[in-house]
Design a protein around this motif. Structure first.
Motif, PDB file in Angstrom:
ATOM      1  N   UNK A 158       0.815  -1.207   0.000  1.00  0.00           N
ATOM      2  CA  UNK A 158       0.000   0.000   0.000  1.00  0.00           C
ATOM      3  C   UNK A 158       0.855   1.266   0.000  1.00  0.00           C
ATOM      4  N   UNK A 159       1.997   1.230   0.683  1.00  0.00           N
ATOM      5  CA  UNK A 159       2.875   2.400   0.686  1.00  0.00           C
ATOM      6  C   UNK A 159       3.305   2.746  -0.730  1.00  0.00           C
ATOM      7  N   UNK A 160       3.630   1.718  -1.522  1.00  0.00           N
ATOM      8  CA  UNK A 160       4.013   1.973  -2.907  1.00  0.00           C
ATOM      9  C   UNK A 160       2.836   2.515  -3.711  1.00  0.00           C
ATOM     10  N   UNK A 161       1.678   1.866  -3.600  1.00  0.00           N
ATOM     11  CA  UNK A 161       0.508   2.327  -4.354  1.00  0.00           C
ATOM     12  C   UNK A 161       0.157   3.773  -4.027  1.00  0.00           C
ATOM     13  N   UNK A 162       0.261   4.126  -2.771  1.00  0.00           N
ATOM     14  CA  UNK A 162      -0.191   5.431  -2.328  1.00  0.00           C
ATOM     15  C   UNK A 162       0.851   6.520  -2.515  1.00  0.00           C
ATOM     16  N   UNK A 163       2.107   6.206  -2.244  1.00  0.00           N
ATOM     17  CA  UNK A 163       3.138   7.246  -2.209  1.00  0.00           C
ATOM     18  C   UNK A 163       3.872   7.430  -3.531  1.00  0.00           C
ATOM     19  N   UNK A 164       4.011   6.356  -4.327  1.00  0.00           N
ATOM     20  CA  UNK A 164       4.685   6.494  -5.616  1.00  0.00           C
ATOM     21  C   UNK A 164       3.827   5.931  -6.744  1.00  0.00           C
ATOM     22  N   UNK A 165       2.558   5.665  -6.462  1.00  0.00           N
ATOM     23  CA  UNK A 165       1.672   5.079  -7.446  1.00  0.00           C
ATOM     24  C   UNK A 165       0.472   5.944  -7.738  1.00  0.00           C
ATOM     25  N   UNK A 166      -0.666   5.272  -7.884  1.00  0.00           N
ATOM     26  CA  UNK A 166      -1.863   5.967  -8.369  1.00  0.00           C
ATOM     27  C   UNK A 166      -2.334   7.099  -7.463  1.00  0.00           C
ATOM     28  N   UNK A 167      -2.214   6.928  -6.144  1.00  0.00           N
ATOM     29  CA  UNK A 167      -2.777   7.937  -5.242  1.00  0.00           C
ATOM     30  C   UNK A 167      -2.032   9.259  -5.339  1.00  0.00           C
ATOM     31  N   UNK A 168      -0.720   9.203  -5.513  1.00  0.00           N
ATOM     32  CA  UNK A 168       0.047  10.446  -5.697  1.00  0.00           C
ATOM     33  C   UNK A 168      -0.416  11.165  -6.957  1.00  0.00           C
ATOM     34  N   UNK A 169      -0.538  10.437  -8.056  1.00  0.00           N
ATOM     35  CA  UNK A 169      -0.990  11.050  -9.302  1.00  0.00           C
ATOM     36  C   UNK A 169      -2.411  11.573  -9.168  1.00  0.00           C
ATOM     37  N   UNK A 170      -3.269  10.783  -8.537  1.00  0.00           N
ATOM     38  CA  UNK A 170      -4.648  11.225  -8.336  1.00  0.00           C
ATOM     39  C   UNK A 170      -4.707  12.516  -7.530  1.00  0.00           C
ATOM     40  N   UNK A 171      -3.838  12.631  -6.534  1.00  0.00           N
ATOM     41  CA  UNK A 171      -3.835  13.838  -5.707  1.00  0.00           C
ATOM     42  C   UNK A 171      -3.411  15.067  -6.519  1.00  0.00           C
ATOM     43  N   UNK A 172      -2.439  14.893  -7.415  1.00  0.00           N
ATOM     44  CA  UNK A 172      -2.031  16.011  -8.276  1.00  0.00           C
ATOM     45  C   UNK A 172      -3.192  16.421  -9.174  1.00  0.00           C
ATOM     46  N   UNK A 173      -3.853  15.449  -9.757  1.00  0.00           N
ATOM     47  CA  UNK A 173      -4.990  15.733 -10.638  1.00  0.00           C
ATOM     48  C   UNK A 173      -6.136  16.378  -9.866  1.00  0.00           C
ATOM     49  N   UNK A 174      -6.360  15.908  -8.644  1.00  0.00           N
ATOM     50  CA  UNK A 174      -7.386  16.511  -7.791  1.00  0.00           C
ATOM     51  C   UNK A 174      -7.068  17.989  -7.549  1.00  0.00           C
ATOM     52  N   UNK A 175      -5.810  18.285  -7.244  1.00  0.00           N
ATOM     53  CA  UNK A 175      -5.431  19.669  -6.957  1.00  0.00           C
ATOM     54  C   UNK A 175      -5.686  20.575  -8.154  1.00  0.00           C
ATOM     55  N   UNK A 176      -5.377  20.084  -9.346  1.00  0.00           N
ATOM     56  CA  UNK A 176      -5.600  20.903 -10.542  1.00  0.00           C
ATOM     57  C   UNK A 176      -7.086  21.062 -10.831  1.00  0.00           C
ATOM     58  N   UNK A 177      -7.859  20.017 -10.599  1.00  0.00           N
ATOM     59  CA  UNK A 177      -9.303  20.131 -10.775  1.00  0.00           C
ATOM     60  C   UNK A 177      -9.896  21.094  -9.755  1.00  0.00           C
ATOM     61  N   UNK A 178      -9.385  21.071  -8.537  1.00  0.00           N
ATOM     62  CA  UNK A 178      -9.844  21.970  -7.477  1.00  0.00           C
ATOM     63  C   UNK A 178      -9.614  23.428  -7.883  1.00  0.00           C
ATOM     64  N   UNK A 179      -8.423  23.726  -8.380  1.00  0.00           N
ATOM     65  CA  UNK A 179      -8.121  25.098  -8.802  1.00  0.00           C
ATOM     66  C   UNK A 179      -8.976  25.504  -9.999  1.00  0.00           C
ATOM     67  N   UNK A 180      -9.156  24.577 -10.930  1.00  0.00           N
ATOM     68  CA  UNK A 180      -9.974  24.874 -12.106  1.00  0.00           C
ATOM     69  C   UNK A 180     -11.406  25.173 -11.700  1.00  0.00           C
ATOM     70  N   UNK A 181     -11.925  24.407 -10.762  1.00  0.00           N
ATOM     71  CA  UNK A 181     -13.298  24.621 -10.306  1.00  0.00           C
ATOM     72  C   UNK A 181     -13.434  25.962  -9.594  1.00  0.00           C
ATOM     73  N   UNK A 182     -12.476  26.262  -8.729  1.00  0.00           N
ATOM     74  CA  UNK A 182     -12.536  27.532  -7.999  1.00  0.00           C
ATOM     75  C   UNK A 182     -12.482  28.720  -8.944  1.00  0.00           C
ATOM     76  N   UNK A 183     -11.755  28.572 -10.060  1.00  0.00           N
ATOM     77  CA  UNK A 183     -11.633  29.650 -11.035  1.00  0.00           C
ATOM     78  C   UNK A 183     -12.700  29.585 -12.118  1.00  0.00           C
TER      79      UNK A 183
END
Length: 222
Positions: free
Chosen positions: A42-67
């Motif tokens: 799980x550490x690999x999946x979350x820290x260097x896998x899908x969850x890290x990428x998902x979090x980056x994408x979430x952050x960009x979607x969050x900014x896009x929505x706010x703007x």
């Protein structure tokens, strides 16, 4: 903060319980057999896998929505969907994403939601993009959204592990507790990352998700 508790609860109707993100294959293959191996996987999946990428994408979607930036939202979503490494993992993120967006629109309406949701109408919607969109429009701050999203991902996977039976509930709780500080640190680093930094290095899990498609016995859809 209250919307986060509702949206990331197991009771929110996105169907997260049906997916294991290749964990079921890892148990079948013997990669995950006890508390220690589960934590490492799980550490690999979350820290260097899908969850890290998902979090980056979430952050960009969050900014896009706010703007109220439909083009930026569409870009983040297209990248998120395209980067799914297998058919099952694409189904996992897109089924949950569309279900999440539909549930929020039906139960937590807010100005701008219909307008931005229309940008994604007729398209597959990645789960982290849907969460970022909802949080950005509802004015939920990005840092707690990232922390809650990553912790919920860990808890969902641990719940799958408990149902697959290599560990019990107490061991699963210990795994989540030990991962939590590392997830918080990752959440703190995410806002500074760009879409160019989306990517992971969990090749065995990605291949495992493909092998899971033809696995003889399965409890989960991924």
């Amino acid at each position: 903060m209250l919307p986060l508790f509702a949206w990331l609860s197991p009771a929110f109707p996105v169907g997260a319980y049906a997916y294991s993100h290749a964990l079921e294959w890892a148990v079948e293959a013997g990669d995950v057999a006890d508390e220690a191996s589960l934590q490492a996987f799980l550490a690999d999946l979350l820290l260097i896998g899908f969850a890290r990428s998902d979090a980056i994408l979430l952050a960009h979607a969050h900014r896009a929505a706010a703007a109220r930036d439909g083009a930026a939202l569409k870009e983040a979503n297209a990248l998120a969907v395209a980067l799914a490494p297998s058919a099952e993992l694409r189904l996992e993120t897109c089924q949950q994403g569309r279900s999440f967006l539909d549930a929020v629109a039906a139960s937590w309406p807010t100005p701008g939601l219909d307008e931005l949701a229309a940008v994604l109408k007729g398209e597959e919607v990645a789960y982290p993009v849907a969460v970022g969109l909802a949080a950005g429009l509802h004015g939920v701050a990005l840092p707690p959204t990232l922390e809650a999203f990553l912790l919920a991902a860990a808890q969902t996977l641990v719940s799958a592990a408990v149902r697959l039976a290599p560990i019990g509930q107490t061991a699963g709780t210990r795994v989540v507790a030990r991962l939590a500080p590392r997830l918080a640190a990752l959440a703190g680093a995410i806002p500074a990352l760009t879409l160019d930094e989306v990517g992971g290095a969990t090749f065995r899990a990605d291949l495992g998700s493909m092998r899971h498609e033809t696995q003889y016995t399965r409890l989960f859809r991924s």
